[in-house]
Design an enzyme around this catalytic site. Structure first.
Site, PDB file in Angstrom:
ATOM      1  N   ASP A 162       0.837  -1.194   0.000  1.00  0.00           N
ATOM      2  CA  ASP A 162       0.000   0.000   0.000  1.00  0.00           C
ATOM      3  C   ASP A 162       0.868   1.239   0.000  1.00  0.00           C
ATOM      4  O   ASP A 162       2.036   1.204   0.390  1.00  0.00           O
ATOM      5  CB  ASP A 162      -0.902  -0.002   1.243  1.00  0.00           C
ATOM      6  CG  ASP A 162      -2.255   0.588   0.908  1.00  0.00           C
ATOM      7  OD1 ASP A 162      -3.235  -0.168   0.820  1.00  0.00           O
ATOM      8  OD2 ASP A 162      -2.320   1.806   0.711  1.00  0.00           O
TER       9      ASP A 162
ATOM     10  N   ASP B 119       4.355   2.953  -3.841  1.00  0.00           N
ATOM     11  CA  ASP B 119       3.346   3.508  -4.740  1.00  0.00           C
ATOM     12  C   ASP B 119       3.333   2.620  -5.981  1.00  0.00           C
ATOM     13  O   ASP B 119       4.388   2.365  -6.578  1.00  0.00           O
ATOM     14  CB  ASP B 119       3.762   4.951  -5.094  1.00  0.00           C
ATOM     15  CG  ASP B 119       2.701   5.685  -5.890  1.00  0.00           C
ATOM     16  OD1 ASP B 119       2.069   5.063  -6.773  1.00  0.00           O
ATOM     17  OD2 ASP B 119       2.511   6.884  -5.639  1.00  0.00           O
ATOM     18  N   VAL B 120       2.149   2.148  -6.386  1.00  0.00           N
ATOM     19  CA  VAL B 120       2.094   1.221  -7.523  1.00  0.00           C
ATOM     20  C   VAL B 120       2.568   1.852  -8.834  1.00  0.00           C
ATOM     21  O   VAL B 120       2.884   1.139  -9.784  1.00  0.00           O
ATOM     22  CB  VAL B 120       0.673   0.635  -7.732  1.00  0.00           C
ATOM     23  CG1 VAL B 120       0.295  -0.321  -6.623  1.00  0.00           C
ATOM     24  CG2 VAL B 120      -0.374   1.738  -7.905  1.00  0.00           C
TER      25      VAL B 120
ATOM     26  N   TYR C 260     -12.138   8.131 -14.344  1.00  0.00           N
ATOM     27  CA  TYR C 260     -12.176   6.845 -13.631  1.00  0.00           C
ATOM     28  C   TYR C 260     -12.679   5.737 -14.559  1.00  0.00           C
ATOM     29  O   TYR C 260     -12.082   4.666 -14.656  1.00  0.00           O
ATOM     30  CB  TYR C 260     -13.079   6.979 -12.399  1.00  0.00           C
ATOM     31  CG  TYR C 260     -13.214   5.717 -11.574  1.00  0.00           C
ATOM     32  CD1 TYR C 260     -12.230   5.355 -10.658  1.00  0.00           C
ATOM     33  CD2 TYR C 260     -14.318   4.877 -11.715  1.00  0.00           C
ATOM     34  CE1 TYR C 260     -12.353   4.203  -9.891  1.00  0.00           C
ATOM     35  CE2 TYR C 260     -14.448   3.727 -10.959  1.00  0.00           C
ATOM     36  CZ  TYR C 260     -13.460   3.392 -10.039  1.00  0.00           C
ATOM     37  OH  TYR C 260     -13.586   2.241  -9.290  1.00  0.00           O
TER      38      TYR C 260
ATOM     39  N   LYS D 177     -10.650   2.387 -15.930  1.00  0.00           N
ATOM     40  CA  LYS D 177     -11.077   1.004 -15.679  1.00  0.00           C
ATOM     41  C   LYS D 177     -11.350   0.265 -16.991  1.00  0.00           C
ATOM     42  O   LYS D 177     -11.110  -0.944 -17.089  1.00  0.00           O
ATOM     43  CB  LYS D 177     -12.306   0.998 -14.772  1.00  0.00           C
ATOM     44  CG  LYS D 177     -12.027   1.522 -13.353  1.00  0.00           C
ATOM     45  CD  LYS D 177     -10.979   0.667 -12.644  1.00  0.00           C
ATOM     46  CE  LYS D 177     -10.846   1.030 -11.173  1.00  0.00           C
ATOM     47  NZ  LYS D 177      -9.902   0.157 -10.459  1.00  0.00           N
TER      48      LYS D 177
ATOM     49  N   THR E 148     -17.172   0.072   0.912  1.00  0.00           N
ATOM     50  CA  THR E 148     -15.770   0.255   1.303  1.00  0.00           C
ATOM     51  C   THR E 148     -15.566   1.726   1.655  1.00  0.00           C
ATOM     52  O   THR E 148     -16.423   2.559   1.349  1.00  0.00           O
ATOM     53  CB  THR E 148     -14.806  -0.085   0.138  1.00  0.00           C
ATOM     54  OG1 THR E 148     -14.977   0.904  -0.878  1.00  0.00           O
ATOM     55  CG2 THR E 148     -15.054  -1.468  -0.441  1.00  0.00           C
TER      56      THR E 148
HETATM   57  P1  NAP Z   1     -10.279   1.768  -0.864  1.00  0.00           P
HETATM   58  O1  NAP Z   1     -10.917   1.239   0.371  1.00  0.00           O
HETATM   59  O2  NAP Z   1     -10.064   3.232  -1.007  1.00  0.00           O
HETATM   60  O3  NAP Z   1      -8.889   0.998  -1.100  1.00  0.00           O
HETATM   61  C1  NAP Z   1      -7.982   1.388  -2.097  1.00  0.00           C
HETATM   62  C2  NAP Z   1      -6.579   1.154  -1.578  1.00  0.00           C
HETATM   63  O4  NAP Z   1      -5.640   1.494  -2.626  1.00  0.00           O
HETATM   64  C3  NAP Z   1      -6.246   2.049  -0.370  1.00  0.00           C
HETATM   65  O5  NAP Z   1      -5.631   1.271   0.614  1.00  0.00           O
HETATM   66  C4  NAP Z   1      -5.277   3.056  -0.970  1.00  0.00           C
HETATM   67  O6  NAP Z   1      -4.360   3.541  -0.032  1.00  0.00           O
HETATM   68  C5  NAP Z   1      -4.576   2.226  -2.022  1.00  0.00           C
HETATM   69  N1  NAP Z   1      -3.879   3.061  -2.987  1.00  0.00           N
HETATM   70  C6  NAP Z   1      -4.331   4.200  -3.585  1.00  0.00           C
HETATM   71  N2  NAP Z   1      -3.385   4.695  -4.400  1.00  0.00           N
HETATM   72  C7  NAP Z   1      -2.312   3.875  -4.309  1.00  0.00           C
HETATM   73  C8  NAP Z   1      -1.024   3.869  -4.904  1.00  0.00           C
HETATM   74  N3  NAP Z   1      -0.654   4.829  -5.774  1.00  0.00           N
HETATM   75  N4  NAP Z   1      -0.161   2.868  -4.611  1.00  0.00           N
HETATM   76  C9  NAP Z   1      -0.516   1.888  -3.728  1.00  0.00           C
HETATM   77  N5  NAP Z   1      -1.722   1.843  -3.120  1.00  0.00           N
HETATM   78  C10 NAP Z   1      -2.618   2.826  -3.417  1.00  0.00           C
HETATM   79  O7  NAP Z   1     -11.141   1.378  -2.121  1.00  0.00           O
HETATM   80  P2  NAP Z   1     -11.895   0.027  -2.541  1.00  0.00           P
HETATM   81  O8  NAP Z   1     -13.305   0.393  -2.722  1.00  0.00           O
HETATM   82  O9  NAP Z   1     -11.503  -1.139  -1.732  1.00  0.00           O
HETATM   83  O10 NAP Z   1     -11.256  -0.117  -4.004  1.00  0.00           O
HETATM   84  C11 NAP Z   1     -10.410  -1.190  -4.373  1.00  0.00           C
HETATM   85  C12 NAP Z   1     -10.467  -1.305  -5.889  1.00  0.00           C
HETATM   86  O11 NAP Z   1     -11.807  -1.628  -6.253  1.00  0.00           O
HETATM   87  C13 NAP Z   1     -10.137   0.008  -6.588  1.00  0.00           C
HETATM   88  O12 NAP Z   1      -9.339  -0.260  -7.727  1.00  0.00           O
HETATM   89  C14 NAP Z   1     -11.498   0.536  -6.980  1.00  0.00           C
HETATM   90  O13 NAP Z   1     -11.437   1.380  -8.114  1.00  0.00           O
HETATM   91  C15 NAP Z   1     -12.240  -0.753  -7.244  1.00  0.00           C
HETATM   92  N6  NAP Z   1     -13.713  -0.651  -7.186  1.00  0.00           N
HETATM   93  C16 NAP Z   1     -14.363  -0.331  -6.020  1.00  0.00           C
HETATM   94  C17 NAP Z   1     -15.766  -0.269  -6.025  1.00  0.00           C
HETATM   95  C18 NAP Z   1     -16.571   0.069  -4.787  1.00  0.00           C
HETATM   96  O14 NAP Z   1     -17.806   0.221  -4.894  1.00  0.00           O
HETATM   97  N7  NAP Z   1     -15.970   0.177  -3.635  1.00  0.00           N
HETATM   98  C19 NAP Z   1     -16.470  -0.511  -7.194  1.00  0.00           C
HETATM   99  C20 NAP Z   1     -15.769  -0.835  -8.346  1.00  0.00           C
HETATM  100  C21 NAP Z   1     -14.392  -0.909  -8.326  1.00  0.00           C
HETATM  101  P3  NAP Z   1      -4.671   4.888   0.798  1.00  0.00           P
HETATM  102  O15 NAP Z   1      -5.984   4.650   1.512  1.00  0.00           O
HETATM  103  O16 NAP Z   1      -3.520   5.010   1.678  1.00  0.00           O
HETATM  104  O17 NAP Z   1      -4.774   5.987  -0.232  1.00  0.00           O
END
Ligand code: NAP
Length: 254
Positions: A43, A62-63, A158, A162, A193
């Protein structure tokens, strides 16, 4: 090994999960660790929000920084193989097309799309040491649909990131098949989330509105995405590559 009602065929191994501190990534880290894998949760922020799990090691990188991911893997793996990569790190910024700056576009494309490509590339020398490696990319329902319900304005950057990640997944499947590496994606809908809560803050009627449009009648739980990711990584999916699995409670049918 059986987790809940899901039979996961893993003959041990090591998994890298990006975005592993939060949301879908954190649930995936938990499930893979419960399934007997050694897990690296990577992370951008130091681990603080999630309780320590014995089979989980944490890396801060950072990814979008290929060299930093390589350094983290070198430190944690040495010459050992890596079997699985889950690209779950992602960011979502609420803004309509007219207010998106070049910096907004670059930041979202960089993390969501380029980050998954560079992380997988950085992991490749270790993945090639595995007998049955697999990658899962976390895309979105918004890769294939403009979801105006959930976002007051469409989130073009976004959605484009994707959609690009879906094609990156197909390219990975084609490219990495020669090494026996599979690549698939999951496309979640509305999942509870921290990211979803932040996006939907201030839109009071949204959870009820969204739930009413979802055939399953509710938001998804991150664990319900994690179980699909685990299946696609597992030996049970040994002939599945280049596929995308919608996990949206049926929203896309409405
Ligand atoms: P989340 O709780 O915000 O988790 C995302 C994680 O990615 C966080 O731990 C964040 O770290 C980390 N991150 C952000 N930028 C980064 C970087 N440059 N390098 C390394 N780590 C990084 O969101 P989530 O909802 O679980 O999302 C996970 C994935 O699912 C994402 O790709 C999102 O687009 C996708 N998604 C989510 C939903 C939904 O409804 N939740 C729907 C469709 C797709 P920090 O918190 O420290 O920034």
């Amino acid at each position: 090994m059986t987790v809940g009602h899901l039979h996961l065929a893993f003959a041990g191994g090591t998994a890298l999960v990006t975005g592993g501190r939060s949301g879908i990534g954190a649930s995936t880290v938990d499930l893979l660790a419960e399934s007997g894998l050694s897990v690296i949760a990577l992370d951008v922020s130091p681990e603080d929000a999630v309780a320590h799990r014995p089979a989980v090691r944490h890396a801060v990188a950072d990814v979008t920084d290929e060299a930093a991911v390589t350094t983290a893997l070198t430190d944690l793996l040495g010459e050992s193989p890596l079997d699985y990569v889950v690209n779950s790190a992602g960011i979502h910024r609420q803004a309509g097309l007219e207010s998106l700056s070049a910096a907004d576009w670059r930041q979202v494309l960089d993390v969501n799309l380029v980050g998954a490509a560079l992380t997988t590339k950085a992991a490749l020398p270790w993945l090639r040491r595995s007998a049955g490696a697999a990658v899962v990319n976390v895309t979105s329902l918004e890769a294939s649909r403009v979801v105006a319900l959930i976002n007051p304005e469409p989130v073009a950057h976004y959605a484009a990131s994707k959609a690009g990640l879906e094609m990156l997944t197909a390219s990975m499947a084609r490219d990495l098949g020669r090494y026996g590496i599979r690549a698939n994606s999951v496309a979640p809908g509305f999942i509870q989330t921290p990211m979803a809560r932040a996006n939907h803050a201030g839109v009071a009627a949204l959870p009820e509105q969204a739930a009413a449009r979802v055939p399953m009648g509710r938001y998804g739980d991150p664990a319900e995405v994690a179980s699909a990711i685990a299946f696609l990584l597992s030996e049970g999916a040994s002939y599945i590559t280049g596929a995308s699995l919608l996990i949206d409670g049926g929203f896309s049918t409405t």
